[in-house]
Design an enzyme around this catalytic site. Structure first.
Site, short mmCIF file in Angstrom:
data_model
loop_
_atom_site.label_atom_id
_atom_site.label_comp_id
_atom_site.label_asym_id
_atom_site.label_seq_id
_atom_site.Cartn_x
_atom_site.Cartn_y
_atom_site.Cartn_z
N HIS A 28 0.84 -1.19 0.00
CA HIS A 28 0.00 0.00 0.00
C HIS A 28 0.87 1.23 0.00
CE1 HIS A 28 0.46 1.67 4.12
NE2 HIS A 28 0.72 0.43 4.47
N CYS A 29 0.30 2.33 -0.52
CA CYS A 29 0.98 3.62 -0.49
C CYS A 29 0.15 4.57 0.35
CB CYS A 29 1.21 4.14 -1.91
SG CYS A 29 -0.31 4.31 -2.86
N MET A 30 0.17 5.86 0.04
CA MET A 30 -0.55 6.83 0.86
C MET A 30 -2.06 6.63 0.84
SD MET A 30 1.25 9.03 2.53
CE MET A 30 0.07 10.35 2.72
N ARG A 32 -3.70 3.98 -1.50
CA ARG A 32 -4.17 2.83 -2.26
C ARG A 32 -3.65 1.49 -1.74
NH1 ARG A 32 -2.52 5.08 -8.20
NH2 ARG A 32 -3.13 7.23 -7.82
N GLU A 494 -0.12 11.74 -4.08
CA GLU A 494 1.12 10.96 -4.17
C GLU A 494 2.16 11.65 -5.02
OE1 GLU A 494 0.34 7.03 -5.25
OE2 GLU A 494 -1.21 6.79 -3.79
#
Length: 495
Positions: A28-30, A32, A494
């Site tokens: 996962h990122c910020m 998603r 992002e």
């Protein structure tokens, strides 16, 4: 209770992406949840978008489910646990009714997506982004602490706490080169700790005793750009060593040669060169906003959404980080964040222009809170981009907001963000500049309002043709969110 809610969200998502055995990796990122899939045809896109917690889906090299900041960090561990439990229980993914046809369809989708998003430039920029994105949470946390410390320092409150907060806020930034080096080596296939070891040379205080190019080096010279270049070199040196060094002495020779060769090149070349490049970037950004002012802001704010659509915005991440390293903030981010403001204004205009299309208006109402906080995917892929013209008028709103902030830069009130990642209202706690907190907040708020208004007006009057309104302003009109196009890294949150 919140844990139950996050687990319920994960449990709702899992069967809609084909079950545990259809998943090869999870990250996962910020904003998603990123899932690598074995068979894309097993995913039920429409059902996923219908889940209350899902803000949208984006297809790239991985299948990305937009959950929003904070939520994604809590849902991902629950999702990983459910996948492991499902595999342990021998759970199998749903079997297609006509396996051959669906497999062929899935392969065609994958190939088409890969062809669109696998150009050399985009792949390289994506890898650069992969180096910096994991650092964003620390940048945000330390940036907010730095802002709080600035308030305490200016007001004279809690003077005994100020040095402690300064240490907490500055510690990560003083060593960010090491983290960049570690992630660079990891991303390009080397040993991460060797990349970190070479990058650590850049921040080592003892480099002041070394003379290169007729001048003494200084700790941090070259910054994140030097760290990236040093670790990238270390990866290639390590590969050569793995190829030629006998296995019997590999454990001793390869790390030694990797650090030694890369370290010497870093000290007597890369630190100086990267330092010159970093200085040029800082000088260029300062000159651009002080001389170009409103025009520079107009161009930057207006073009950011198209850059996002092309995936080229990732090239800005090292620039933002370099500016934060040099001056404590990036003056570009508040201007680029105006693209999100234009997007919100455009969505509000669409809402007003199609009063009878309840499905589209519902999509807009559900996506607006995220849009105000700088999460742009739901509005981009659920509203403006599928409609076409409102995407262009959203860019007009971004240009107007960018021009507003650029003008104040030219008038002598520059400011920026102490971290990259958030935009919209979420950027307020990260604003910093020599004019003080009050003016910074006021100018940024003015830029947002300008972006909202310009995006709304441009979309309301120029965002539709008569035929578009005839087709859309009815209950039977299809919801654009039903089939948003695939994209490459679109998130305003992002950058």
């Amino acid at each position: 209770m919140s844990t139950d809610k996050n687990r319920a969200t994960a449990a709702a998502i899992l069967p809609l992406v084909g079950g545990p055995d259809n998943i090869s990796s999870i990250a996962h990122c910020m904003t998603r949840l990123r899932i690598a899939l074995h068979d894309r045809s097993l995913v039920d896109d429409e059902a996923l978008r219908a889940l209350p917690a899902v803000l949208g889906v984006v297809e790239d090299e991985t299948y990305q489910i937009v959950l929003g900041p904070g939520t994604v960090a809590r849902v991902t561990p629950e999702f990983e646990a459910l996948v492991e439990e499902g595999r342990a229980a021998g759970h199998l993914p749903r079997t297609p009714v006509t396996a051959g046809e669906l497999a062929a369809q899935g392969a065609a989708l994958k190939e088409a997506q890969r062809a669109r998003n696998s150009t050399p430039v985009k792949l390289f920029l994506r890898r650069i982004a992969n180096i910096f994105v994991p650092l964003i949470p620390a940048l945000i946390g330390c940036g907010i602490i730095a802002g709080l410390n600035g308030v305490l320092l200016n007001t004279g409150w809690l003077p005994t706490v100020v040095p402690a907060l300064a240490a907490i806020a500055s510690g990560f930034m003083s060593l960010i080169a090491v983290f960049v080096g570690y992630n660079t080596a990891k991303e390009f296939g080397g040993t991460p700790i060797l990349g970190g070891a070479v990058a650590a040379i850049i921040v080592f205080p003892g480099v002041t005793k070394i003379d290169a190019f007729g001048q003494h080096l200084s700790p941090g010279q070259g910054g994140v750009l030097g760290a990236l270049a040093a670790a990238f070199l270390a990866v290639h040196v390590e590969r050569l060593c793995r190829r030629w060094v006998p296995e019997s002495v590999d454990a001793l020779v390869t790390p030694t040669l990797t650090v030694l060769v890369s370290g010497l090149v870093t000290i007597f070349g890369l630190m100086f060169l990267a330092g010159e490049v970093a200085t040029a970037i800082g000088s260029a950004a300062t000159w651009l906003l002080s001389a170009g002012g409103a025009f520079a802001g107009l161009v930057l704010g207006g073009l950011f959404l198209p850059l996002v659509m092309l995936g080229l915005h990732q090239a800005l991440i090292p620039i933002h980080t370099t500016l934060i390293e040099q001056t404590g903030h990036t003056a570009l981010l508040p201007i680029l964040a105006m693209a999100g403001a234009g997007q919100v204004g455009a969505a509000l205009a669409v809402y007003c222009r199609v009063p009878h299309n309840r499905s589209l208006r519902t999509t807009i109402k559900s996506a607006l809170p995220a849009g105000f906080l700088g999460v742009g995917e739901p509005l981009i892929y659920g509203v403006s981009l599928p409609l076409g013209r409102p995407f262009v008028t959203a860019c007009v709103g971004g240009a107007a907001g960018g021009a507003f902030i650029g003008l104040f830069n030219q008038l002598g009130a520059p400011f920026g963000a102490t971290a990259i990642g958030p935009s919209g209202w979420a950027l307020f706690p990260l604003l910093d500049g020599p004019s003080g907190l009050g003016p910074n907040l006021a100018i940024y708020a003015g830029g947002l309002l300008t972006g909202y208004l310009a995006g709304f007006v441009a979309t309301y009057f120029f965002g539709f043709t008569r035929q578009m309104l005839t087709d859309l302003d009815t209950d039977q009109a299809p919801t654009p969110a039903a089939a948003p196009p695939a994209a490459t890294e679109p998130s305003l949150a992002e950058i």
